[in-house]
Design an enzyme around this catalytic site. Structure first.
Site, PDB file in Angstrom:
ATOM      1  N   ASP A   1     -33.522 -43.350 -14.186  1.00 33.16           N
ATOM      2  CA  ASP A   1     -32.682 -43.402 -15.384  1.00 33.16           C
ATOM      3  C   ASP A   1     -31.984 -44.746 -15.513  1.00 33.16           C
ATOM      4  OD1 ASP A   1     -32.985 -41.057 -16.909  1.00 33.16           O
ATOM      5  OD2 ASP A   1     -32.068 -39.911 -15.293  1.00 33.16           O
TER       6      ASP A   1
ATOM      7  N   CYS B   1     -32.664 -42.876  -4.865  1.00 33.27           N
ATOM      8  CA  CYS B   1     -33.497 -41.665  -4.892  1.00 33.27           C
ATOM      9  C   CYS B   1     -34.437 -41.655  -6.087  1.00 33.27           C
ATOM     10  CB  CYS B   1     -32.647 -40.403  -4.847  1.00 33.27           C
ATOM     11  SG  CYS B   1     -31.610 -40.209  -6.292  1.00 33.27           S
TER      12      CYS B   1
END
Ligand code: PEP
Ligand code: MG
Length: 873
Positions: free
Chosen positions: A760, A807
């Site tokens: 993102d 992550c």
């Protein structure tokens, strides 16, 4: 069985005449009563007369009431209300064309058909007569005749007329018919075309197709109006130019499809890629999960029931106008989508085959279709979807009934076009098959997969995934990698049109290639590679289980963790040697449920996942499990959540209510989740860390942390004793919004750890939707801007003494993992299968080397430069 008929007309003479005509057709076998004119036989309708007529023909099989004008419905409905309940159920009203409908109904009734069948037969005639699509010359005329029927009154006196002979190979068939209708539609003129004894409006695609004009047939064009002459000239030129068809092209087509074919059949042979790519029957996509596969295709699309089974939903008088508006909008949206599809397909499959979709667009823009459906909505008070399905089915049936395989095939096109439009009117009609119930292994082809689709995937039955949308960090790709299913994304739309379920496919996801009916040579290569890859995988997994080698860079420990979203992935994480779970995507656990699980159910779900990660010898400590609280919204729609937070359509869901924003707006959700997590961790003795998604501001983190503290205190008050370590569960944040990266020093003061969600972070930094295949060139994890933000976060963490993880998918990228560690990242969390290669990428690297690489990259300007530096390293 005999259904009775009542003919209601504003004119007594007309009602009597129609009743007489219909009666003669059946020689009195069907009871028919006329109810014409108002009281005192003035023009109008009379409830008393209608009631008397119904009573005179009523019987156990019911009565069909045919009405002439819209206003008759008031009187007829009044009469229905006067009947007793039982009788009301066996009396139906119909707006079928009065004369044709009465005759058809009388015949059907005399044959012992049911009331519904009689009504349907009457209404079927609407297609021909009421919608003015076709004007048959006479009932007996089945064979084609050359003579043109007389012009219809819609033409003005003094119209122009011209005869033409069609010499193009396929006559007025899909593409030429589209061109014909489009050309006719450009002029201010009334235009009629006649051929094979039938007549149609030249602007009606269904009408023109229904003529069944073939090569060598003569047609008569008649035109009136301001631009009549110009219209005739344009149509003449089109016919003389053979509709720009080239004989050889069609000759090939006719060989391939000796019988005229449907949309799907006509397109069943994929067009090779342009010659420059020098490969036949291969599509190029973007690799998103490595591996190869061979097997039959499964087209994963929504399918609707047959048009004839679309349930009629009653609407009130007040709703008529809004339903008509919905209809207009659905037809025009679908037509625009079909235009776009045509343009995109023209490049891949050629103009000729793509034109079929242009013809479908014209079908939806057909004025007669619109008129017919608008009328039905008003007359029958039914919703737009069922009215459209009804009229569409009627049109298709009419085409099928004409004795031409050419036209029968067009019926498929009509149904297909109408089904597309129905998606915009009643989405619930469209269902997808259950992927978890697949019996045979398949290669899945879809436009896109939602998290709830992907949650159903099983590697035993899904050998490969190919999508037209998506990219390497779309959730379908993330899950495919976790499950070890080869996948590619960003394929040309044409695959969804050209390939059928069951077609043999080959998938080379390492190189982003999808083969349609691969040659024996390609197949053998793929099968051999698959066998080798499976062997390597087994060996790697075995090695990972045996030694869980710790990674040190000059004494600095780097932790390699796993991203998981299910119990199966938790197990995979353990088997691939993860030193902990760096990201448990909790929303994946709820993706397929229809109602959001409560505290107890959630607690059980988490406990199962935790146990799966701990494994059978649960005594051993396998490292922390970082659980991310609910991260729904945008690319992760969660149907179960709609019932709790209400459905709202957002113009920009990626910038809307998603991630922590939902949990703070509906705090009970977060409270339930945190409570369930603490209890599940206590039960399984797991080292729990809690992480919030999409944190953007300091205030959000303060509020979210407050909720965790509150829940812990409430549990204490409920006398629930938790192990003392859970009083201080580390609480951290995902850094995936540029604002959070920029505020990292301030956030580090109140966060116990950072985990950079590079998927993102990249999306929001370069303003580029991670699921949009059209912008994958921008969506590149080597963007210098993102690497600089990661450096800032790592630095803020280091200064505050807080661990920093990555992550996002970047962590599992062997080219970038050394850069991340060089930038100061302490933990890398990735899909379990990537662990061995990342361990290898960092093996025996020195702190100096990694730091030099990172510093070099931070000064670079372009993706290409970063890529080169990483490759050289
Ligand atoms: C990320 O954004 O990098 C991330 C790990 O979260 P998700 O992919 O689930 O959005
Ligand atoms: Mg994210």
């Amino acid at each position: 069985m005999t259904v009775g008929l009542v003919i209601v007309s504003h004119s007594a003479q007309l009602a009597a005449g129609v009743a007489e005509l219909a009666g003669q057709m059946t020689q009195g076998a069907t009871p028919i009563a006329a109810a014409g004119g108002g009281a005192d036989d003035i023009l109008g309708t009379s409830a008393d007369k209608i009631l008397a007529a119904i009573q005179s023909v009523d019987g156990p099989d019911g009565v069909l009431v045919l009405l002439d004008l819209g206003s008759a419905i008031l009187a007829a409905e009044m009469v229905l209300e006067m009947l007793d309940i039982e009788q009301q159920h066996r009396v139906m009203l119909s707006f079928a064309p009065l004369v044709e409908g009465a005759v058809a109904a009388a015949i059907e009734a005399s044959l012992g058909r049911t009331l519904a069948e009689v009504k349907q037969a009457a209404e079927k005639t609407a297609n021909v007569a009421q919608l003015k699509l076709l004007k048959p010359l006479s009932a007996t005329q089945e064979e084609p005749v050359e003579a043109a029927p007389p012009p219809s009154p819609s033409l003005q006196p003094g119209f122009l007329e011209e005869q033409l002979t069609l010499t193009n190979p396929s006559g007025l068939h899909a593409r030429p018919a589209s061109l014909f209708v489009q050309t006719a539609g450009r002029f201010r003129a009334q235009l009629e075309v006649t051929g094979r004894g039938r007549q149609a409006e030249a602007t009606s695609i269904i009408g023109v197709l229904s003529l069944g004009i073939r090569n060598g047939d003569a047609i008569t064009l008649r035109a009136s109006g301001e631009e009549a002459e110009a219209a005739l000239k344009a149509l003449r030129e089109l016919v003389h130019a053979n509709f720009y068809e080239t004989a050889p092209e069609v000759a090939v087509a006719e060989q391939t499809h000796p019988q005229e074919t449907s949309v799907q059949e006509a397109l069943s042979v994929p067009t090779p890629l342009p010659a420059s790519q020098e490969v036949q029957n291969v599509w190029q996509g973007v690799p998103t999960s490595p591996g190869v596969a061979t097997g039959p295709a499964l087209l994963y699309t929504s399918s609707s029931p047959p048009l004839s089974e679309v349930e009629r939903l009653a609407i009130s008088t007040e709703q008529v106008v809004s339903e008509q508006e919905r209809l207009r909008s659905a037809l025009s949206t679908t037509a625009s989508e079909l235009h776009v599809l045509t343009t995109s397909l023209e490049k891949s499959i050629g103009q000729r085959d793509a034109a079929i979709f242009e013809a479908q667009a014209l079908m939806l823009q057909d004025p007669a279709l619109l008129e017919g459906v608008l009328h039905l909505i008003e007359a029958e008070h039914i919703d737009a979807a069922s009215a459209l399905a009804f009229v569409g089915e009627q049109e298709a049936t009419t085409l099928e009934a004409l004795d031409s395989p050419l036209l029968a095939a067009r019926a498929v096109d009509v149904r297909d076009a109408i089904s597309r439009a129905l998606q915009h009117l009643r989405e619930q009609l469209f269902v997808k098959q259950n992927l978890s119930a697949l019996k045979q292994p398949v290669i899945l082809l879809a436009e896109d997969l939602t998290p709830s689709d992907t949650a159903q995937l099983r590697p035993e039955t899904v050998l490969g995934i190919c999508t037209t949308q998506g990219g390497p960090t779309a959730h379908a790709a993330i899950l495919a990698r976790a499950l070890g299913i080869p996948a590619i994304a960003g394929l040309n739309q044409s695959v969804m049109q050209l390939i059928h379920s069951g077609d043999e496919m080959g998938l080379d996801a390492d190189n982003g290639l999808l083969y349609y009916r691969p040659s024996a040579e390609v197949r053998t290569q793929l099968v051999q590679r698959l066998a080798r890859q499976q062997q390597q995988r087994t060996a790697l997994k075995k090695a990972a289980q045996q030694e869980r080698a710790e990674v040190y860079i000059n004494g600095r420990r780097i932790y390699l963790l796993a991203n998981i979203g299910s119990e199966a992935e938790a197990e995979a994480a353990r088997q691939w040697g993860a030193e902990g779970v760096g990201l448990l995507r909790t929303e994946f656990l709820f993706a397929t449920v229809s109602t959001l699980p409560g505290e107890v159910e959630q607690r059980n779900m988490y406990a199962q996942v935790f146990r799966a990660f701990k494994g059978p010898d649960s005594a051993s400590n396998r490292g922390p499990v970082v659980v991310r609280t609910l991260d729904a919204g945008a690319d992760k729609p969660m149907p179960a959540l709609n019932a709790v937070i209400g459905m709202s359509t957002e113009a920009n869901p990626q910038l809307g209510l998603r991630g922590i924003r939902i949990s703070l707006a509906h705090q009970a959700l977060l409270e339930d989740q945190v409570r369930a997590l603490l209890l599940a961790a206590a039960e399984t003795e797991i080292e729990l860390h809690i992480m919030f998604p999409m944190i953007t501001t300091v205030e959000e983190l303060i509020m979210a942390r407050g909720i965790v503290d509150r829940v812990y205190e409430q549990l204490q008050q409920r006398q629930i004793t938790l192990p003392s370590y859970l009083a201080h569960v580390p609480v951290g944040i995902m850094v995936e919004v540029p604002a959070a990266a920029l505020m990292a020093p301030e956030l580090a003061e109140i966060s116990d750890f950072f985990s950079i969600g590079s998927n993102d972070l990249l999306q929001y930094t370069v303003a580029c939707d991670r699921t949009n295949a059209a912008v994958t060139h921008l969506y590149n994890p080597m963007q210098p801007a993102v690497l600089r933000l990661i450096a800032q976060v790592a630095e803020a963490g280091r200064r505050a003494g807080k661990p920093v993880a990555v992550c996002g998918e970047t962590a599992g990228n062997p080219l970038l993992a050394p850069v991340l560690v060089g930038l100061g990242v302490d933990e890398l969390s990735m899909t379990p299968t990537a662990l061995p290669k990342i361990r290898a990428a960092l093996d025996r690297r020195s702190a100096q080397e990694l730091s030099d690489l990172a510093q070099k990259v931070l000064h670079m300007k372009t993706v290409a430069e970063v890529e080169q530096a990483c490759n050289e390293f």
